[in-house]
Design a protein around this motif. Sequence first.
Motif, PDB file in Angstrom:
ATOM      1  N   SER A 116    -151.804 -32.881  32.978  1.00 31.74           N
ATOM      2  CA  SER A 116    -151.250 -33.218  34.293  1.00 31.74           C
ATOM      3  C   SER A 116    -150.823 -34.680  34.286  1.00 31.74           C
ATOM      4  N   ASP A 117    -150.306 -35.118  35.405  1.00 34.16           N
ATOM      5  CA  ASP A 117    -149.863 -36.509  35.519  1.00 34.16           C
ATOM      6  C   ASP A 117    -151.004 -37.447  35.876  1.00 34.16           C
ATOM      7  N   TYR A 118    -152.207 -36.913  35.958  1.00 35.36           N
ATOM      8  CA  TYR A 118    -153.322 -37.714  36.461  1.00 35.36           C
ATOM      9  C   TYR A 118    -154.315 -38.105  35.365  1.00 35.36           C
ATOM     10  N   GLY A 119    -153.857 -38.106  34.119  1.00 36.10           N
ATOM     11  CA  GLY A 119    -154.750 -38.525  33.039  1.00 36.10           C
ATOM     12  C   GLY A 119    -155.105 -37.381  32.110  1.00 36.10           C
ATOM     13  N   ALA A 120    -155.988 -37.666  31.161  1.00 39.71           N
ATOM     14  CA  ALA A 120    -156.346 -36.700  30.120  1.00 39.71           C
ATOM     15  C   ALA A 120    -157.053 -35.476  30.701  1.00 39.71           C
ATOM     16  N   ASN A 121    -156.724 -34.317  30.162  1.00 37.02           N
ATOM     17  CA  ASN A 121    -157.368 -33.072  30.535  1.00 37.02           C
ATOM     18  C   ASN A 121    -158.619 -32.919  29.660  1.00 37.02           C
ATOM     19  N   THR A 122    -159.786 -32.885  30.306  1.00 38.14           N
ATOM     20  CA  THR A 122    -161.045 -32.840  29.558  1.00 38.14           C
ATOM     21  C   THR A 122    -161.112 -31.632  28.636  1.00 38.14           C
ATOM     22  N   LEU A 123    -160.668 -30.469  29.117  1.00 38.34           N
ATOM     23  CA  LEU A 123    -160.721 -29.264  28.293  1.00 38.34           C
ATOM     24  C   LEU A 123    -159.796 -29.387  27.087  1.00 38.34           C
ATOM     25  N   ALA A 124    -158.618 -29.974  27.301  1.00 33.03           N
ATOM     26  CA  ALA A 124    -157.681 -30.155  26.192  1.00 33.03           C
ATOM     27  C   ALA A 124    -158.256 -31.099  25.144  1.00 33.03           C
ATOM     28  N   VAL A 125    -158.948 -32.122  25.582  1.00 30.56           N
ATOM     29  CA  VAL A 125    -159.581 -33.061  24.654  1.00 30.56           C
ATOM     30  C   VAL A 125    -160.671 -32.355  23.845  1.00 30.56           C
ATOM     31  N   GLN A 126    -161.439 -31.492  24.506  1.00 28.64           N
ATOM     32  CA  GLN A 126    -162.476 -30.731  23.799  1.00 28.64           C
ATOM     33  C   GLN A 126    -161.863 -29.798  22.767  1.00 28.64           C
ATOM     34  N   LEU A 127    -160.756 -29.146  23.141  1.00 29.89           N
ATOM     35  CA  LEU A 127    -160.086 -28.251  22.204  1.00 29.89           C
ATOM     36  C   LEU A 127    -159.529 -29.039  21.027  1.00 29.89           C
ATOM     37  N   GLN A 128    -158.921 -30.180  21.297  1.00 29.01           N
ATOM     38  CA  GLN A 128    -158.393 -31.019  20.224  1.00 29.01           C
ATOM     39  C   GLN A 128    -159.497 -31.426  19.258  1.00 29.01           C
ATOM     40  N   SER A 129    -160.671 -31.714  19.782  1.00 28.37           N
ATOM     41  CA  SER A 129    -161.801 -32.082  18.926  1.00 28.37           C
ATOM     42  C   SER A 129    -162.160 -30.942  17.979  1.00 28.37           C
ATOM     43  N   LEU A 130    -162.127 -29.709  18.481  1.00 27.91           N
ATOM     44  CA  LEU A 130    -162.409 -28.547  17.625  1.00 27.91           C
ATOM     45  C   LEU A 130    -161.332 -28.384  16.568  1.00 27.91           C
ATOM     46  N   PHE A 131    -160.066 -28.536  16.972  1.00 30.79           N
ATOM     47  CA  PHE A 131    -158.971 -28.457  16.004  1.00 30.79           C
ATOM     48  C   PHE A 131    -159.150 -29.511  14.915  1.00 30.79           C
ATOM     49  N   SER A 132    -159.587 -30.686  15.309  1.00 30.67           N
ATOM     50  CA  SER A 132    -159.663 -31.828  14.407  1.00 30.67           C
ATOM     51  C   SER A 132    -160.784 -31.703  13.381  1.00 30.67           C
ATOM     52  N   SER A 133    -161.974 -31.326  13.833  1.00 34.37           N
ATOM     53  CA  SER A 133    -163.125 -31.376  12.924  1.00 34.37           C
ATOM     54  C   SER A 133    -163.907 -30.076  12.815  1.00 34.37           C
ATOM     55  N   GLY A 134    -163.545 -29.061  13.593  1.00 36.92           N
ATOM     56  CA  GLY A 134    -164.321 -27.821  13.590  1.00 36.92           C
ATOM     57  C   GLY A 134    -164.450 -27.174  12.225  1.00 36.92           C
ATOM     58  N   SER A 135    -163.349 -27.110  11.464  1.00 41.38           N
ATOM     59  CA  SER A 135    -163.395 -26.391  10.187  1.00 41.38           C
ATOM     60  C   SER A 135    -164.289 -27.078   9.163  1.00 41.38           C
ATOM     61  N   ILE A 136    -164.527 -28.370   9.332  1.00 46.07           N
ATOM     62  CA  ILE A 136    -165.448 -29.074   8.437  1.00 46.07           C
ATOM     63  C   ILE A 136    -166.851 -28.482   8.565  1.00 46.07           C
ATOM     64  N   TYR A 137    -167.153 -27.975   9.750  1.00 37.54           N
ATOM     65  CA  TYR A 137    -168.489 -27.447  10.041  1.00 37.54           C
ATOM     66  C   TYR A 137    -168.491 -25.921  10.211  1.00 37.54           C
ATOM     67  N   GLY A 138    -167.463 -25.277   9.670  1.00 37.22           N
ATOM     68  CA  GLY A 138    -167.452 -23.817   9.647  1.00 37.22           C
ATOM     69  C   GLY A 138    -166.905 -23.157  10.899  1.00 37.22           C
ATOM     70  N   ILE A 139    -166.201 -23.902  11.744  1.00 34.38           N
ATOM     71  CA  ILE A 139    -165.630 -23.345  12.977  1.00 34.38           C
ATOM     72  C   ILE A 139    -164.109 -23.344  12.832  1.00 34.38           C
ATOM     73  N   TYR A 140    -163.521 -22.151  12.848  1.00 34.04           N
ATOM     74  CA  TYR A 140    -162.100 -21.985  12.561  1.00 34.04           C
ATOM     75  C   TYR A 140    -161.388 -21.366  13.760  1.00 34.04           C
ATOM     76  N   LEU A 141    -160.188 -21.861  14.061  1.00 36.95           N
ATOM     77  CA  LEU A 141    -159.423 -21.351  15.190  1.00 36.95           C
ATOM     78  C   LEU A 141    -158.159 -20.660  14.719  1.00 36.95           C
ATOM     79  N   VAL A 142    -157.912 -19.482  15.267  1.00 41.82           N
ATOM     80  CA  VAL A 142    -156.697 -18.720  15.003  1.00 41.82           C
ATOM     81  C   VAL A 142    -155.986 -18.564  16.352  1.00 41.82           C
ATOM     82  N   CYS A 143    -154.873 -19.264  16.515  1.00 46.87           N
ATOM     83  CA  CYS A 143    -154.191 -19.299  17.810  1.00 46.87           C
ATOM     84  C   CYS A 143    -152.793 -18.693  17.696  1.00 46.87           C
TER      85      CYS A 143
END
Length: 279
Positions: A116-143
């Motif tokens: 939105s225009d009102y700053g960072a979306n907390t859920l989007a930041v959490q998802l980005q964190s999973l995309f960024s480092s999840g697979s290092i710890y065995g968590i894989y996303l198929v989108c």
Amino acid sequence: NARSTNQNILISGNDREMNVQVLFSILSSITYAIPDGNFSLKIINPIEEDELIELGLKNIFDALPNDSYELFDESNLSEVLNKLNSLVEQRKKSTDRLPVIIIIPAIEKLVQLQSSDYGANTLAVQLQSLFSSGSIYGIYLVCEVNKPSNMSKIKGDLVGYFEHRIAFFMNEEESAELIGSKLASKLIDNENLGSRSKGLYYAQSTQQAYKFKSYVDMHNETDLLNQGLINRPDPKILSLMKEESQMVSSKEIVEEDDYWAKLLSKVSDDATLSLDDKL
């Protein structure tokens, strides 16, 4: 993209039915690739039931044994992302790397993720964190997403977190967004109806594209997925791709960090395309 490789998969194309066929192939492959059911499967589904039926996804969900996966809708998104990020933090202090597979079809429909225009979306930041480092710890996303550019509505440059990318026909701009070239815009031949099922697998780390033909009939093959989850036959990997008339399958189980690569890129050498090649 200099970003470190993350073992996630992104599927996109104008025809969602073709995208979903690939999701089905991946689900089927996972059930045979990982021995003894040693993985956790979670599906976050934002698609309404009528469209689920039309796409054949409802058949897939109905074929899955109830105790083999967890199904969430958009109302559970915050809870799921919180738990997954907590799991990452726990695994940073342990050796637990049991594969956790997260399937998200139609990710653009998860409107809670959109910025939105009102700053960072907390859920989007959490998802980005999973995309960024999840697979290092065995968590894989198929989108799966209808247009690669819609990923930027969630957060900028999310496509860069996907090592493995599957492209069906899309326009030149979307093709460039997903695989860095116009190749996906050349997949359909108006004189050849069968060209609708042609796709590309692109590996970010090698920047190579591989042509394949989707071959799964979900309406007739759901028993394969069901039996794979229930019976757990001897470990083997069913190939996602069929290079025109030849199906290629893996002969080995591979470690967590590269089993997506083995699952997705076992194709013949002559199928490799440079980004400037014509299809």
